[in-house]
Motif scaffolding. Sequence first.
Motif, PDB file in Angstrom:
ATOM      1  N   GLU A   1    -172.173 -58.084 -28.264  1.00 47.25           N
ATOM      2  CA  GLU A   1    -172.319 -58.184 -29.712  1.00 47.25           C
ATOM      3  C   GLU A   1    -171.048 -57.732 -30.415  1.00 47.25           C
ATOM      4  O   GLU A   1    -170.458 -56.721 -30.077  1.00 47.25           O
ATOM      5  CB  GLU A   1    -173.484 -57.313 -30.175  1.00 47.25           C
ATOM      6  CG  GLU A   1    -173.778 -57.449 -31.676  1.00 47.25           C
ATOM      7  CD  GLU A   1    -174.993 -56.646 -32.078  1.00 47.25           C
ATOM      8  OE1 GLU A   1    -175.603 -56.031 -31.195  1.00 47.25           O
ATOM      9  OE2 GLU A   1    -175.302 -56.636 -33.276  1.00 47.25           O
ATOM     10  N   GLY A   2    -170.630 -58.528 -31.401  1.00 45.42           N
ATOM     11  CA  GLY A   2    -169.472 -58.169 -32.207  1.00 45.42           C
ATOM     12  C   GLY A   2    -168.152 -58.623 -31.617  1.00 45.42           C
ATOM     13  O   GLY A   2    -167.108 -58.408 -32.205  1.00 45.42           O
ATOM     14  N   MET A   3    -168.167 -59.243 -30.424  1.00 44.60           N
ATOM     15  CA  MET A   3    -166.943 -59.681 -29.783  1.00 44.60           C
ATOM     16  C   MET A   3    -166.892 -61.201 -29.766  1.00 44.60           C
ATOM     17  O   MET A   3    -167.901 -61.874 -29.696  1.00 44.60           O
ATOM     18  CB  MET A   3    -166.842 -59.145 -28.349  1.00 44.60           C
ATOM     19  CG  MET A   3    -166.709 -57.637 -28.289  1.00 44.60           C
ATOM     20  SD  MET A   3    -166.508 -57.067 -26.603  1.00 44.60           S
ATOM     21  CE  MET A   3    -166.270 -55.312 -26.890  1.00 44.60           C
ATOM     22  N   ALA A   4    -165.673 -61.725 -29.805  1.00 45.10           N
ATOM     23  CA  ALA A   4    -165.492 -63.165 -29.815  1.00 45.10           C
ATOM     24  C   ALA A   4    -165.737 -63.732 -28.434  1.00 45.10           C
ATOM     25  O   ALA A   4    -165.456 -63.095 -27.423  1.00 45.10           O
ATOM     26  CB  ALA A   4    -164.071 -63.504 -30.268  1.00 45.10           C
ATOM     27  N   SER A   5    -166.290 -64.954 -28.381  1.00 44.71           N
ATOM     28  CA  SER A   5    -166.538 -65.614 -27.118  1.00 44.71           C
ATOM     29  C   SER A   5    -165.392 -66.548 -26.802  1.00 44.71           C
ATOM     30  O   SER A   5    -164.807 -67.153 -27.697  1.00 44.71           O
ATOM     31  CB  SER A   5    -167.849 -66.416 -27.187  1.00 44.71           C
ATOM     32  OG  SER A   5    -168.930 -65.557 -27.480  1.00 44.71           O
ATOM     33  N   PRO A   6    -165.056 -66.713 -25.500  1.00 45.23           N
ATOM     34  CA  PRO A   6    -164.001 -67.644 -25.130  1.00 45.23           C
ATOM     35  C   PRO A   6    -164.387 -69.067 -25.480  1.00 45.23           C
ATOM     36  O   PRO A   6    -165.558 -69.433 -25.423  1.00 45.23           O
ATOM     37  CB  PRO A   6    -163.887 -67.452 -23.603  1.00 45.23           C
ATOM     38  CG  PRO A   6    -164.566 -66.144 -23.328  1.00 45.23           C
ATOM     39  CD  PRO A   6    -165.617 -65.994 -24.378  1.00 45.23           C
TER      40      PRO A   6
ATOM     41  N   HIS B   1    -164.962 -64.018  -6.328  1.00 47.47           N
ATOM     42  CA  HIS B   1    -164.497 -63.351  -7.538  1.00 47.47           C
ATOM     43  C   HIS B   1    -165.132 -63.994  -8.776  1.00 47.47           C
ATOM     44  O   HIS B   1    -165.340 -65.208  -8.817  1.00 47.47           O
ATOM     45  CB  HIS B   1    -162.968 -63.450  -7.648  1.00 47.47           C
ATOM     46  CG  HIS B   1    -162.239 -62.761  -6.533  1.00 47.47           C
ATOM     47  ND1 HIS B   1    -161.917 -63.415  -5.360  1.00 47.47           N
ATOM     48  CD2 HIS B   1    -161.785 -61.491  -6.418  1.00 47.47           C
ATOM     49  CE1 HIS B   1    -161.286 -62.571  -4.558  1.00 47.47           C
ATOM     50  NE2 HIS B   1    -161.184 -61.405  -5.183  1.00 47.47           N
ATOM     51  N   LYS B   2    -165.405 -63.163  -9.764  1.00 52.14           N
ATOM     52  CA  LYS B   2    -165.963 -63.638 -11.025  1.00 52.14           C
ATOM     53  C   LYS B   2    -165.302 -62.890 -12.175  1.00 52.14           C
ATOM     54  O   LYS B   2    -165.193 -61.668 -12.153  1.00 52.14           O
ATOM     55  CB  LYS B   2    -167.477 -63.423 -11.076  1.00 52.14           C
ATOM     56  CG  LYS B   2    -168.118 -63.944 -12.376  1.00 52.14           C
ATOM     57  CD  LYS B   2    -169.634 -63.767 -12.366  1.00 52.14           C
ATOM     58  CE  LYS B   2    -170.029 -62.336 -12.602  1.00 52.14           C
ATOM     59  NZ  LYS B   2    -171.495 -62.180 -12.811  1.00 52.14           N
TER      60      LYS B   2
ATOM     61  N   GLU C   1    -169.033 -65.519 -18.710  1.00 52.17           N
ATOM     62  CA  GLU C   1    -168.347 -65.857 -17.463  1.00 52.17           C
ATOM     63  C   GLU C   1    -167.367 -67.007 -17.683  1.00 52.17           C
ATOM     64  O   GLU C   1    -167.685 -68.008 -18.352  1.00 52.17           O
ATOM     65  CB  GLU C   1    -169.344 -66.235 -16.378  1.00 52.17           C
ATOM     66  CG  GLU C   1    -168.674 -66.544 -15.044  1.00 52.17           C
ATOM     67  CD  GLU C   1    -169.668 -66.820 -13.927  1.00 52.17           C
ATOM     68  OE1 GLU C   1    -169.236 -67.250 -12.850  1.00 52.17           O
ATOM     69  OE2 GLU C   1    -170.883 -66.610 -14.164  1.00 52.17           O
ATOM     70  N   ILE C   2    -166.171 -66.871 -17.123  1.00 50.61           N
ATOM     71  CA  ILE C   2    -165.137 -67.891 -17.218  1.00 50.61           C
ATOM     72  C   ILE C   2    -165.028 -68.587 -15.858  1.00 50.61           C
ATOM     73  O   ILE C   2    -164.859 -67.923 -14.832  1.00 50.61           O
ATOM     74  CB  ILE C   2    -163.770 -67.272 -17.586  1.00 50.61           C
ATOM     75  CG1 ILE C   2    -163.902 -66.392 -18.831  1.00 50.61           C
ATOM     76  CG2 ILE C   2    -162.730 -68.371 -17.795  1.00 50.61           C
ATOM     77  CD1 ILE C   2    -164.386 -67.117 -20.060  1.00 50.61           C
TER      78      ILE C   2
END
Length: 241
Positions: A20-25, A227-228, A235-236
């Motif tokens: 919450e409150g953070m930008a998403s990629p 790896h993740k 998740e990217i």
Amino acid sequence: MSWLSDNLFGISKSKETPTEGMASPTVNTSVPSTDEIQNGTITTSQNGTASNAVTNEDTGAEYETREVAAEWHVPIRGKLHKIEFEHGTTSGRRILWINEKEIFRRDWMFKLVGDDIFELDDLRCILRVDPAPGFKYKYSLFVDGKPLDQYKQRQAKGLRIWEATINEIQYRVVLEKDTLNIYLNGTVREEEGEFTDSGTETKWEEDGNVFILNARNSGNKHDGLLHKLTINGAEIQETTE
């Protein structure tokens, strides 16, 4: 030897909800264009160059127009280098830019084909201009003694790469499998991984964004470690080169 435009930025998000409150990629879908790509080399007609206006960072004014005949992107030690080449087919002029910085300029050359040698991050590179049918020229790049596509294949075997764009800022995370060094936009991170129940976790922040790289054993000798990467909880997906 090929121009790095093979959909390097195929990034997608999982259905996890970001913190919450953070930008998403977001997905980076920008792909450069050329006149024609043949067998990993760039071929262009004598009048078929692409214009690239250069903007002065202080005034915002355009002070030069580049006639870019060929462009490549070269991955070295976690950083992606942009190479642009101008070839004046009348005057023979050759100009090379690396990461927007002019490396050399030769205004008059009677020989329109041939090699130029330069170094990129201590690696020897050769830019080759060959004639092509129909009054065209073929531009090829060799890095560390190999055609660019072969060099990239060798690099890809020892790297894990993720790319994402957050608030119009591009991030490129690279993990070197042999050294376990982690690079963010070409700069090595100093954080050390912490052991968890499932493996290890390396966490850091950049521009207010939280990056977490997890490693766990796959249980399969062939697959080795899995790896993740997550950014702000999303998740990217890994980028393949």
